[in-house]
Design a protein around this motif. Structure first.
Motif, short mmCIF file in Angstrom:
data_model
loop_
_atom_site.label_atom_id
_atom_site.label_comp_id
_atom_site.label_asym_id
_atom_site.label_seq_id
_atom_site.Cartn_x
_atom_site.Cartn_y
_atom_site.Cartn_z
N LYS A 1 15.54 -106.48 15.99
CA LYS A 1 16.34 -107.58 16.57
C LYS A 1 17.34 -107.05 17.60
O LYS A 1 17.65 -107.73 18.56
CB LYS A 1 17.01 -108.42 15.50
CG LYS A 1 18.25 -107.84 14.88
CD LYS A 1 18.93 -108.88 14.04
CE LYS A 1 20.14 -108.41 13.33
NZ LYS A 1 20.39 -107.02 13.14
N LEU B 1 12.56 -112.90 27.24
CA LEU B 1 11.75 -113.82 26.45
C LEU B 1 11.35 -115.03 27.28
O LEU B 1 12.00 -115.36 28.28
CB LEU B 1 12.53 -114.27 25.21
CG LEU B 1 12.84 -113.17 24.20
CD1 LEU B 1 13.73 -113.70 23.09
CD2 LEU B 1 11.56 -112.58 23.61
N VAL C 1 9.69 -110.09 15.03
CA VAL C 1 10.99 -109.56 14.63
C VAL C 1 11.33 -110.14 13.26
O VAL C 1 11.08 -111.30 12.99
CB VAL C 1 12.09 -109.89 15.67
CG1 VAL C 1 12.31 -111.37 15.82
CG2 VAL C 1 13.39 -109.19 15.33
N ILE D 1 14.95 -107.70 26.18
CA ILE D 1 13.60 -108.22 26.44
C ILE D 1 13.71 -109.59 27.09
O ILE D 1 14.47 -110.45 26.63
CB ILE D 1 12.81 -108.33 25.11
CG1 ILE D 1 12.65 -106.94 24.49
CG2 ILE D 1 11.46 -108.99 25.35
CD1 ILE D 1 12.04 -106.96 23.10
N GLN E 1 16.80 -104.97 19.81
CA GLN E 1 16.10 -104.79 21.08
C GLN E 1 15.99 -106.10 21.86
O GLN E 1 15.75 -106.08 23.07
CB GLN E 1 14.69 -104.24 20.84
CG GLN E 1 14.64 -102.84 20.29
CD GLN E 1 13.22 -102.44 19.97
OE1 GLN E 1 12.69 -102.81 18.94
NE2 GLN E 1 12.61 -101.70 20.88
N LEU E 2 16.14 -107.24 21.20
CA LEU E 2 15.89 -108.53 21.84
C LEU E 2 16.74 -108.79 23.09
O LEU E 2 16.20 -109.35 24.05
CB LEU E 2 16.08 -109.66 20.82
CG LEU E 2 14.98 -109.76 19.77
CD1 LEU E 2 15.33 -110.82 18.72
CD2 LEU E 2 13.64 -110.04 20.40
N THR F 1 14.36 -110.98 10.81
CA THR F 1 15.78 -111.19 11.02
C THR F 1 16.30 -112.33 10.15
O THR F 1 15.53 -113.06 9.53
CB THR F 1 16.07 -111.47 12.51
OG1 THR F 1 17.47 -111.51 12.73
CG2 THR F 1 15.42 -112.77 12.96
N LEU G 1 7.39 -114.30 18.51
CA LEU G 1 7.94 -114.70 19.80
C LEU G 1 6.98 -114.36 20.93
O LEU G 1 6.09 -113.52 20.77
CB LEU G 1 9.26 -113.96 20.06
CG LEU G 1 10.31 -113.98 18.97
CD1 LEU G 1 11.38 -112.95 19.25
CD2 LEU G 1 10.92 -115.36 18.87
N ASP H 1 7.22 -113.03 25.01
CA ASP H 1 8.07 -112.64 26.12
C ASP H 1 7.61 -113.37 27.38
O ASP H 1 6.66 -114.18 27.32
CB ASP H 1 8.13 -111.11 26.28
CG ASP H 1 6.82 -110.49 26.74
OD1 ASP H 1 5.89 -111.21 27.13
OD2 ASP H 1 6.74 -109.25 26.72
N ILE I 1 18.40 -116.39 21.08
CA ILE I 1 17.10 -116.41 21.73
C ILE I 1 16.72 -117.86 22.03
O ILE I 1 17.15 -118.78 21.34
CB ILE I 1 16.01 -115.74 20.86
CG1 ILE I 1 15.86 -116.45 19.52
CG2 ILE I 1 16.31 -114.26 20.67
CD1 ILE I 1 14.68 -115.95 18.70
#
Length: 101
Positions: A9, A17, A64, A15, A11-12, A66, A54, A56, A84
């Motif tokens: 998480k 998305l 992920v 990224i 890293q989100l 979480t 998810l 991207d 997100i």
């Protein structure tokens, strides 16, 4: 079938998305909303994690694990103050045993 890429998480935020709706039908969107509310309840009451599938911006499939802390009309807030776009979520995977009790 696309390869599922596991990400942490943390890293989100790095990224990009999807900011477009990744689901095909209104029925799928309603099901996702219901599952997000279940995940929110589990996260707030029991601090339990769920798996979010998810997409991207390039339609790569990410996974992920979480805790969901808040859900708005457009965003999902995760533990660690990570937000997100709801539209990027393909699926919410909840251990069904957790919501039967």
């Amino acid at each position: 079938m696309k390869t599922l890429i596991y990400v942490e998480k943390e890293q989100l935020p790095g990224i990009k998305l999807a900011h477009f709706e990744v689901l095909n039908t209104q029925e799928d969107v309603k099901h996702r909303d219901k599952q997000l509310m279940n995940a929110l309840t589990l996260g707030n009451l029991d601090h339990l994690k769920v798996k979010l599938h998810l997409c991207d911006a390039d339609m790569n499939h990410l996974l992920v694990e979480t805790t969901v802390w808040a859900v708005t009309d457009t965003r999902v807030c995760l533990k660690g103050n990570i937000n997100i776009p709801k539209k990027a979520i393909l699926q919410v995977e909840i251990n069904e045993l957790l919501i039967q009790n």
